[in-house]
Design an enzyme around this catalytic site. Structure first.
Site, mmCIF file in Angstrom:
data_model
loop_
_atom_site.group_PDB
_atom_site.id
_atom_site.type_symbol
_atom_site.label_atom_id
_atom_site.label_comp_id
_atom_site.label_asym_id
_atom_site.label_seq_id
_atom_site.Cartn_x
_atom_site.Cartn_y
_atom_site.Cartn_z
ATOM 1 N N ARG A 70 39.760 -11.437 6.310
ATOM 2 C CA ARG A 70 38.833 -12.648 5.193
ATOM 3 C C ARG A 70 38.164 -11.818 4.187
ATOM 4 O O ARG A 70 37.970 -10.476 4.147
ATOM 5 C CB ARG A 70 38.392 -13.027 6.795
ATOM 6 C CG ARG A 70 36.886 -12.104 6.972
ATOM 7 C CD ARG A 70 36.480 -13.236 7.740
ATOM 8 N NE ARG A 70 35.736 -12.728 8.307
ATOM 9 C CZ ARG A 70 33.917 -11.446 8.217
ATOM 10 N NH1 ARG A 70 33.988 -11.918 6.654
ATOM 11 N NH2 ARG A 70 33.265 -11.173 9.359
ATOM 12 N N GLY A 71 37.370 -12.776 3.492
ATOM 13 C CA GLY A 71 36.463 -12.271 2.792
ATOM 14 C C GLY A 71 35.576 -12.018 2.823
ATOM 15 O O GLY A 71 35.372 -12.619 3.906
ATOM 16 N N GLY A 72 34.344 -11.202 2.450
ATOM 17 C CA GLY A 72 33.057 -11.137 2.428
ATOM 18 C C GLY A 72 32.952 -9.588 3.458
ATOM 19 O O GLY A 72 33.893 -9.019 3.804
ATOM 20 N N VAL A 74 30.514 -8.120 7.319
ATOM 21 C CA VAL A 74 30.188 -8.233 9.171
ATOM 22 C C VAL A 74 29.656 -9.935 8.990
ATOM 23 O O VAL A 74 28.470 -10.329 7.764
ATOM 24 C CB VAL A 74 30.109 -7.583 9.097
ATOM 25 C CG1 VAL A 74 27.929 -7.276 8.769
ATOM 26 C CG2 VAL A 74 29.536 -7.087 10.675
ATOM 27 N N HIS A 77 30.467 -13.647 15.577
ATOM 28 C CA HIS A 77 31.271 -14.823 16.441
ATOM 29 C C HIS A 77 30.683 -14.584 18.064
ATOM 30 O O HIS A 77 31.020 -13.523 19.064
ATOM 31 C CB HIS A 77 32.495 -14.784 16.471
ATOM 32 C CG HIS A 77 32.827 -15.483 14.946
ATOM 33 N ND1 HIS A 77 33.016 -16.100 14.514
ATOM 34 C CD2 HIS A 77 33.837 -14.461 14.498
ATOM 35 C CE1 HIS A 77 33.568 -16.422 13.022
ATOM 36 N NE2 HIS A 77 33.802 -14.729 13.623
ATOM 37 N N SER A 137 28.445 -19.374 7.548
ATOM 38 C CA SER A 137 28.958 -18.848 7.118
ATOM 39 C C SER A 137 30.612 -18.727 7.126
ATOM 40 O O SER A 137 30.915 -19.854 7.291
ATOM 41 C CB SER A 137 28.938 -17.372 8.232
ATOM 42 O OG SER A 137 27.859 -16.419 8.134
ATOM 43 N N GLY A 150 38.034 -18.944 7.644
ATOM 44 C CA GLY A 150 37.199 -20.416 7.490
ATOM 45 C C GLY A 150 35.549 -20.080 7.464
ATOM 46 O O GLY A 150 35.167 -19.299 6.877
ATOM 47 N N ALA A 152 32.219 -20.670 10.056
ATOM 48 C CA ALA A 152 31.634 -20.190 11.761
ATOM 49 C C ALA A 152 29.499 -21.700 11.546
ATOM 50 O O ALA A 152 28.887 -20.877 10.687
ATOM 51 C CB ALA A 152 31.255 -18.807 11.858
ATOM 52 N N CYS A 168 26.483 -10.937 6.863
ATOM 53 C CA CYS A 168 27.275 -10.790 5.510
ATOM 54 C C CYS A 168 26.341 -10.217 4.061
ATOM 55 O O CYS A 168 27.209 -10.059 3.116
ATOM 56 C CB CYS A 168 26.825 -12.662 5.023
ATOM 57 S SG CYS A 168 27.041 -14.183 5.522
#
Length: 222
Positions: A70-72, A74, A77, A137, A150, A152, A168
């Site tokens: 995914r993008g971004g 750390v 979750h 996020s 997606g 969180a 992030c």
């Protein structure tokens, strides 16, 4: 253009299993495949985005660190956090990735407003914030014109693992959750259903189906 949205309620599921299922679903879908939103929680896990830098993981613990596409940077979750994976054919909807990001952010903002939480998005930092504190996020991947991964949304969880990272990629960023503002909250799955309703309104889906568990086409492979 398909106007159907499938909403899947997955409960507490392993990150690796769900990650592999998202990839398979995206690779196998066709122009006729309905869009889907997967609502779930993960056991404790740190995920590092494609641009993730090791320097943003401040301390090590028994919580696993997983590389993700995914993008971004750390993020963390864990139980008590709503994770919603947004599997949408962006190309079919004739919209761009930025439009989808904005839609996701606005869905969260509208949901939080229902709980009297005044939140907003920022132009230069994806996600949703209450003033300067981050409550949700966001990180996506686009493949074959379709999105996966997606958002969180922190609802009522143990927030201490966020102290082990620069969330992030931002040093000193304070992470907050809905329970900081609400004394009574519905379950994570109920919040997820309310969030899905915001997506339905914003993206104008005409038909909605609810399911338990992963799609049959990926279930036997994960």
């Amino acid at each position: 253009m398909s106007s159907t949205l499938n909403i899947r309620h997955l409960g507490l599921v392993d990150y690796h299993q769900t990650y592999e299922a998202m990839q398979r679903f995206t690779d196998q879908r066709t122009s006729d495949t309905a869009d889907e939103i997967w609502l779930l929680e993960h056991p404790p896990v740190f995920t590092q985005g494609r641009a993730g830098k090791e320097e943003h993981l401040l301390t090590m613990s028994d919580i696993p660190v997983v590389q993700s596409d995914r993008g971004g940077q750390v993020t963390y979750h864990g139980p008590g956090q709503l994770t919603a994976y947004v599997l949408i054919d962006v190309k079919r909807r004739a919209s761009g990735v930025r439009d989808l990001v904005t839609t996701i952010e606005q869905a969260i903002v509208r949901l939080l407003a229902d709980f009297d939480i005044d939140a907003s998005a920022k132009a230069d930092a994806p996600g949703v914030y209450v003033q300067d504190d981050k409550i949700a996020s966001l990180g996506l991947r686009i493949r074959k014109g379709c999105s996966f991964h997606g958002l969180a949304l922190n609802i009522d969880m143990d927030m201490t693992p966020f102290l082990q990272i620069n969330p992030c990629g931002y040093s000193g960023l304070k992470m907050i959750q809905m329970s900081d503002f609400c004394t009574e909250l519905p379950s994570v799955d109920e919040v997820g259903s309310q969030l899905a309703e915001k997506f339905i309104q914003l993206l104008n889906y005409q038909q909605v189906e609810h399911y338990q568990g992963l799609p049959v086409e990926v279930y036997n492979d994960v």
